[in-house]
Design a protein around this motif. Sequence first.
Motif, PDB file in Angstrom:
ATOM      1  N   HIS A 192      46.506  31.254  43.869  1.00 41.49           N
ATOM      2  CA  HIS A 192      47.793  32.265  44.190  1.00 41.49           C
ATOM      3  C   HIS A 192      47.688  32.660  45.745  1.00 41.49           C
ATOM      4  O   HIS A 192      48.589  32.791  46.382  1.00 41.49           O
ATOM      5  N   LEU A 195      50.607  30.599  47.617  1.00 41.28           N
ATOM      6  CA  LEU A 195      51.845  30.972  47.222  1.00 41.28           C
ATOM      7  C   LEU A 195      52.525  32.051  47.947  1.00 41.28           C
ATOM      8  O   LEU A 195      51.889  32.927  48.473  1.00 41.28           O
ATOM      9  N   THR A 212      49.359  30.214  37.913  1.00 42.46           N
ATOM     10  CA  THR A 212      48.409  30.489  39.198  1.00 42.46           C
ATOM     11  C   THR A 212      47.143  31.230  38.858  1.00 42.46           C
ATOM     12  O   THR A 212      46.955  32.211  38.011  1.00 42.46           O
ATOM     13  N   VAL A 215      43.764  35.759  39.413  1.00 46.39           N
ATOM     14  CA  VAL A 215      44.652  36.971  40.101  1.00 46.39           C
ATOM     15  C   VAL A 215      43.890  38.428  39.320  1.00 46.39           C
ATOM     16  O   VAL A 215      44.364  38.326  38.221  1.00 46.39           O
ATOM     17  N   ARG A 220      48.992  42.295  43.462  1.00 45.43           N
ATOM     18  CA  ARG A 220      49.342  40.806  43.485  1.00 45.43           C
ATOM     19  C   ARG A 220      49.883  40.326  42.456  1.00 45.43           C
ATOM     20  O   ARG A 220      50.984  39.285  42.853  1.00 45.43           O
ATOM     21  N   LEU A 224      53.657  38.262  42.262  1.00 45.18           N
ATOM     22  CA  LEU A 224      53.798  36.684  41.992  1.00 45.18           C
ATOM     23  C   LEU A 224      54.654  36.728  40.928  1.00 45.18           C
ATOM     24  O   LEU A 224      55.680  35.863  40.990  1.00 45.18           O
ATOM     25  N   VAL A 229      56.729  33.573  39.207  1.00 41.85           N
ATOM     26  CA  VAL A 229      55.687  32.827  38.578  1.00 41.85           C
ATOM     27  C   VAL A 229      55.657  32.969  37.089  1.00 41.85           C
ATOM     28  O   VAL A 229      55.662  34.030  36.532  1.00 41.85           O
ATOM     29  N   VAL A 232      49.939  34.026  35.135  1.00 42.02           N
ATOM     30  CA  VAL A 232      49.146  34.587  35.887  1.00 42.02           C
ATOM     31  C   VAL A 232      47.643  34.256  34.979  1.00 42.02           C
ATOM     32  O   VAL A 232      47.480  34.762  34.224  1.00 42.02           O
TER      33      VAL A 232
END
Length: 244
Positions: A192, A195, A212, A215, A220, A224, A229, A232
């Motif tokens: 992450h 990105l 990703t 995280v 955050r 994302l 995204v 996560v």
Amino acid sequence: MSLRLSRFVGHRGIAAEAPENTLTGFRLAAEAGFSWVEFDVMLSADDVPVLHHDEELGRTNDGAGPVTAQPLTGLRALDAGAWFDLGFAGERIPTFEEAISCCRALELSMNVEIKPTKGREVRTAELVSEMLNDLCPDLTDRIIVSSFVPDCLRIAQEKAPDFLRGYLSDNMAKGWQEEAKGLGCYSVHPNHACLDAALVTAIHDAGFRILTYTVNDPERAATLIGWGVDAVITDEPLDAAVLA
């Protein structure tokens, strides 16, 4: 083929709450509301796929030395839980077959990371592919096979073509798009930290879904997801309301 990704994927089970890469971790991830988990697969000395992240024993168990130097019987004798909390003492390193059975029973979808030790990349990918074909022919819409090692994904593409593949990258270096396309990947799995909104758009425009890692900060994660995204990967338990 497409599959239904959840917004969050439990990293190595639910690594903030249970020993990583263990069956108890999968059970607690399911109880916390996760529908997807990620885990790592490498080989024992006698070519049995087992769940372990590090090439060396010791961080997540009471062993020492390379994983590949130990046969399955030696790995199974180790305590893989007490390091995390004494309440998990006696937890064992599971085989890949046990992990599949556990996730099937819990109705968990799987991100299977092929995590080979050096020199065993081909054999690890071959055995993982064989087991997926033998044990999971009905789960092709619930499994993504990922790896940092292109040769592993190439073997999975050849030996287990019915299963989707994910291109893992720490920094998304130049050439990632051509390599991921050449490997027939469904998804790209970037760190992450590399990105930003523009790269997320570029990955989607290239035709890939985005998972990703890793995280653990809610702000955050929200950023994302706001960029688009798809999923996560996280160590943390999350409010069930956001796990859809």
